[in-house]
Write an enzyme that holds these catalytic residues in place. Sequence first.
Site, PDB file in Angstrom:
ATOM      1  N   GLU A  38      28.501 -20.568  18.318  1.00 37.52           N
ATOM      2  CA  GLU A  38      28.192 -21.796  19.067  1.00 37.52           C
ATOM      3  C   GLU A  38      27.114 -22.633  18.380  1.00 37.52           C
ATOM      4  OE1 GLU A  38      27.378 -18.733  19.892  1.00 37.52           O
ATOM      5  OE2 GLU A  38      25.514 -18.591  21.073  1.00 37.52           O
ATOM      6  N   HIS A  40      26.504 -15.887  16.270  1.00 40.20           N
ATOM      7  CA  HIS A  40      26.542 -16.937  17.295  1.00 40.20           C
ATOM      8  C   HIS A  40      27.280 -18.168  16.764  1.00 40.20           C
ATOM      9  CE1 HIS A  40      23.880 -15.155  20.318  1.00 40.20           C
ATOM     10  NE2 HIS A  40      23.289 -14.586  19.294  1.00 40.20           N
ATOM     11  N   CYS A  88      27.921 -11.740  20.181  1.00 40.88           N
ATOM     12  CA  CYS A  88      26.742 -10.925  19.942  1.00 40.88           C
ATOM     13  C   CYS A  88      26.709  -9.733  20.906  1.00 40.88           C
ATOM     14  CB  CYS A  88      25.488 -11.789  19.998  1.00 40.88           C
ATOM     15  SG  CYS A  88      24.128 -11.074  19.068  1.00 40.88           S
TER      16      CYS A  88
HETATM   17  N1  GLN Z   1      20.659  -7.160  22.616  1.00 42.40           N
HETATM   18  C1  GLN Z   1      21.535  -7.168  21.488  1.00 42.40           C
HETATM   19  C2  GLN Z   1      20.786  -6.885  20.199  1.00 42.40           C
HETATM   20  O1  GLN Z   1      19.610  -7.050  20.143  1.00 42.40           O
HETATM   21  C3  GLN Z   1      22.300  -8.481  21.373  1.00 42.40           C
HETATM   22  C4  GLN Z   1      21.441  -9.664  21.105  1.00 42.40           C
HETATM   23  C5  GLN Z   1      22.148 -10.973  21.331  1.00 42.40           C
HETATM   24  O2  GLN Z   1      23.156 -11.024  22.016  1.00 42.40           O
HETATM   25  N2  GLN Z   1      21.622 -12.057  20.784  1.00 42.40           N
HETATM   26  O3  GLN Z   1      21.393  -6.513  19.226  1.00 42.40           O
END
Ligand code: GLN
Length: 544
Positions: free
Chosen positions: A518, A516, A380
């Site tokens: 995970e 994600h 992410c």
């Molecule tokens: N801050 C980034 C976004 O909002 C990544 C968010 C995250 O890693 N869950 O896109």
Amino acid sequence: MTRFIFITGGVVSSLGKGIAAASLGALLQARGFTVRLRKLDPYLNVDPGTMNPYQHGEVFVTDDGAETDLDLGHYERFTGVPASRADNATTGRIYSEVIARERRGDYLGATVQVIPHITDAIKETILHETSAYDFVIVEIGGTVGDIESLPFLEAIRQLGNELGPERAMFIHLTLVPYLQSAGELKTKPTQHSVKELLNVGIQPHLLICRSERPIPEAERRKIALFCNVRPSAVIPALDVDTIYAVPLTYHAEGLDREVLAHFGLGSAPPPDLSRWQHIVETVRAPEGTVKIAIVGKYVHLLDSYKSLSEALVHGGIANRVRVEMAWLDSEIFETPDAVARLEGVHGILVPGGFGERGTAGKIAAVRFARERRVPFLGICFGMQLAVIEAARHLAGLEGASSTEFGPCPHPVVGLLTEWQREEGTIERRVGSEGMGGTMRLGAYAADLVPGSLAHRVYGGVGRIHERHRHRYEVNIAYRDILERAGLRFSGLSPDGMLPEIIEIPDHPWFIGVQFHPELKSKPFDPHPLFAHFIAASVRQARLV
Ligand code: GLN
């Protein structure tokens, strides 16, 4: 016939009710029953999405895009049953539903009260969409005796009465502390906690007693006598070296046998626990160790990365190695030469995160992984920062950044206001929805580019579905420039607009994913990205 098992906790918090509930679910499954697990949280937030990770730990995202309690992650990891929005409710959500109904005039002029209106709404939430399961396990968050959990306890008391003991069971998880000075285990806190429950009209049928030391037979009988349960229904739960041993130890202490006996199902076949035995044997006898550096902002509270650390353990299981996790605060990399701390690690992971603080350190860690050819997984935010790093140092785009940190000359990561769902419907971000409502949440499809590392990792499948939780997206307009500089966009949304996976072909193992992974990893079914990342780290360990 669906049976309901309610799990409450007493004496202190953090006794591991979530793992207890998940382990009971796993044992009932191993006996051939279908299960569904739910959690009711007494706090006033509508969901944990807006809570600080230090307060609450990880936010677990479901396929249908709900931001839920991290215990739902344990439920999924232990049972493999995907959780949904319906499986986590908070006081805040229940109240907002009841108040919305009141505003619509649904209560026809009645005075709206905690009993029956709030308790009815809680009961509806518990019973909703449960008829297809043999067992529904409902965990009540918090500790018995808290003012906040009273409406939940009242609702389950009523349900216990309405369903009758043949369809409802109350399990209470307590602590039996060992007093060093007296050299004794103490049962009094458990007795008091059960009294608290009796005060609200609930007599538990079974007690799970967390303890650091074995609970002798005499103590078990004493607890049974004072708490009004059978001695065989006092289940000792000693600390274990791996959470995946909990189903096995509970079984050895008779938990599933007692639960089934309560429901008159004592003749059910013995459970097939081979899956758990295999996991525990692998965890306990690794053939080697790999060291993974995790460079993030919330590394001081490991509950913020619960699914991540479990997924790394699963990657270790897949490769029969122990994964030693070095949790490093990204801010330490902001001083010159601090990257030397990454010397000798076998893999580097940059997890999800929000906000600019600490990003320079994360970018330094990405650069180290890229230049020193150390296996890298960016998740992410970790992928977004890997793209920024490549834009700045490979493509020479000075000032490349994310609009999350303010305006910049090269917004390689930016805010998108709409995306297409797999079925073709358009989702829009509406500014007025407030903090919680502006993220891309839940499962989305991605198509993998044939011949890429990502495509091989996923076993050659063309389309995958993974869970998201972010506001910003890698900007597809920079694809050509970045690909010419050595990055490859190996996974894209089906409409080709949203980069979902990037990799560096000229590197032993370098992948960033916008989602994600995970959240979907299981000990008995490790996520391929983690299995392959750890495999690459094992190769690295032989090199360094
Ligand atoms: N801050 C980034 C976004 O909002 C990544 C968010 C995250 O890693 N869950 O896109």
